[in-house]
Design an enzyme around this catalytic site. Sequence first.
Site, PDB file in Angstrom:
ATOM      1  N   THR A  43       1.828 -23.103  29.744  1.00  0.00           N
ATOM      2  CA  THR A  43       1.240 -22.372  28.626  1.00  0.00           C
ATOM      3  C   THR A  43       2.156 -21.209  28.262  1.00  0.00           C
ATOM      4  OG1 THR A  43      -0.100 -21.019  30.145  1.00  0.00           O
ATOM      5  CG2 THR A  43      -1.110 -23.018  29.255  1.00  0.00           C
ATOM      6  N   ALA A  52      -9.102 -14.209  30.006  1.00  0.00           N
ATOM      7  CA  ALA A  52      -9.696 -15.548  30.165  1.00  0.00           C
ATOM      8  C   ALA A  52      -9.155 -16.581  29.193  1.00  0.00           C
ATOM      9  CB  ALA A  52     -11.216 -15.501  30.061  1.00  0.00           C
ATOM     10  N   ALA A  53      -8.133 -16.240  28.415  1.00  0.00           N
ATOM     11  CA  ALA A  53      -7.567 -17.228  27.492  1.00  0.00           C
ATOM     12  C   ALA A  53      -6.996 -18.425  28.259  1.00  0.00           C
ATOM     13  CB  ALA A  53      -6.486 -16.590  26.635  1.00  0.00           C
ATOM     14  N   GLY A  54      -6.218 -18.142  29.302  1.00  0.00           N
ATOM     15  CA  GLY A  54      -5.649 -19.217  30.101  1.00  0.00           C
ATOM     16  C   GLY A  54      -6.702 -20.005  30.858  1.00  0.00           C
ATOM     17  N   ASP A  55      -7.729 -19.316  31.353  1.00  0.00           N
ATOM     18  CA  ASP A  55      -8.807 -19.997  32.073  1.00  0.00           C
ATOM     19  C   ASP A  55      -9.599 -20.900  31.130  1.00  0.00           C
ATOM     20  OD1 ASP A  55      -8.083 -18.648  34.387  1.00  0.00           O
ATOM     21  OD2 ASP A  55      -9.476 -17.002  34.005  1.00  0.00           O
ATOM     22  N   SER A  91     -16.822 -14.557  25.925  1.00  0.00           N
ATOM     23  CA  SER A  91     -16.035 -15.031  24.782  1.00  0.00           C
ATOM     24  C   SER A  91     -15.654 -16.506  24.873  1.00  0.00           C
ATOM     25  CB  SER A  91     -14.757 -14.188  24.649  1.00  0.00           C
ATOM     26  OG  SER A  91     -13.911 -14.375  25.769  1.00  0.00           O
TER      27      SER A  91
END
Length: 322
Positions: free
Chosen positions: A238, A267-270, A310
Amino acid sequence: MSKTFYERNLVKEWNLIMANKVTVLGSLNVDTTLRVPRMPLPGETLSTENKSSAAGGKGANQAVAAARAGAETRFIGKVGNDDAGRFMVESLQNDGIDTSAIVTDQTVGTGSAFILLDEAGQNSILVYGGSNQQIEEKEVLADEDDIANEDFLITQFETPQAAALTAFKVAKKHGVTTILNPAPAAEISPELLTYTDLVVPNETESADLTGIEVTDVASMDANAKKFREMGVKNLIITVGSKGAYYATEKASGFVPAFKVKAVDTTAAGDTFIGALSSQLKPDLSNIETALVFAQRASSLTVQGLGAMPSIPTYDQVIEASK
């Protein structure tokens, strides 16, 4: 990314995919977010503009992302015998996640994280592992019968690698596809990589593990080759707002990210990994289609505040893709 090119015909395919069964072995943290105008300099004191707390932890975030995207999701983890632990278990249950394999530690408290979030939406995170670091191999082995029925097993590095290795061995014994998110970056057990079907680092983590800086597609290809030499045949890197590179035994490519205004990248990667697992076929044959879904989910996450709050639902991803 052009919605016409990537998504017009993909929404139908996403709708046709049966629900995957996903188990996440990972961390459970109560996140405290402090909003600051900018990151403090060494020795500097800044006033915070706001303070909030929410359920989090890389493992919990990935599980919630998978569940909200439609996967039947289970969680293996550990919490303390405290209010924070009970809050984390209830938070997962609220998203329909099976928490029966979460163990309560009687001596060590629930994990926690402190997030500094600046006005540009970038963050710095301090993590206290707590009970996350107390997960034992015997507790993973006790869950073997349930792991055997899954499509995917996901883990990260906020819990002990010994437990991850045990879980991956169990998964491979039963033909379950394993996904490793080597975050936060750490020295990795070579044996763990040999039981990993798909490794998903960001560009920094990938470079740390291979020794090859990620600068362009050629360097990503070189990273993929190095991972194959280390025992992992399939790779996704990523690259933040740029997109995601993938390399499998059959194909490689780069899927651009969606252009949005980021409010909070926590938390975008999660979200990406959890959403990916909800759509990906265990043989990875639809990896590009699943990547587009994961990118869309991640693009929605960065437009909201907080980690878990989110993370979008399947319907929200579909609506944003119309």
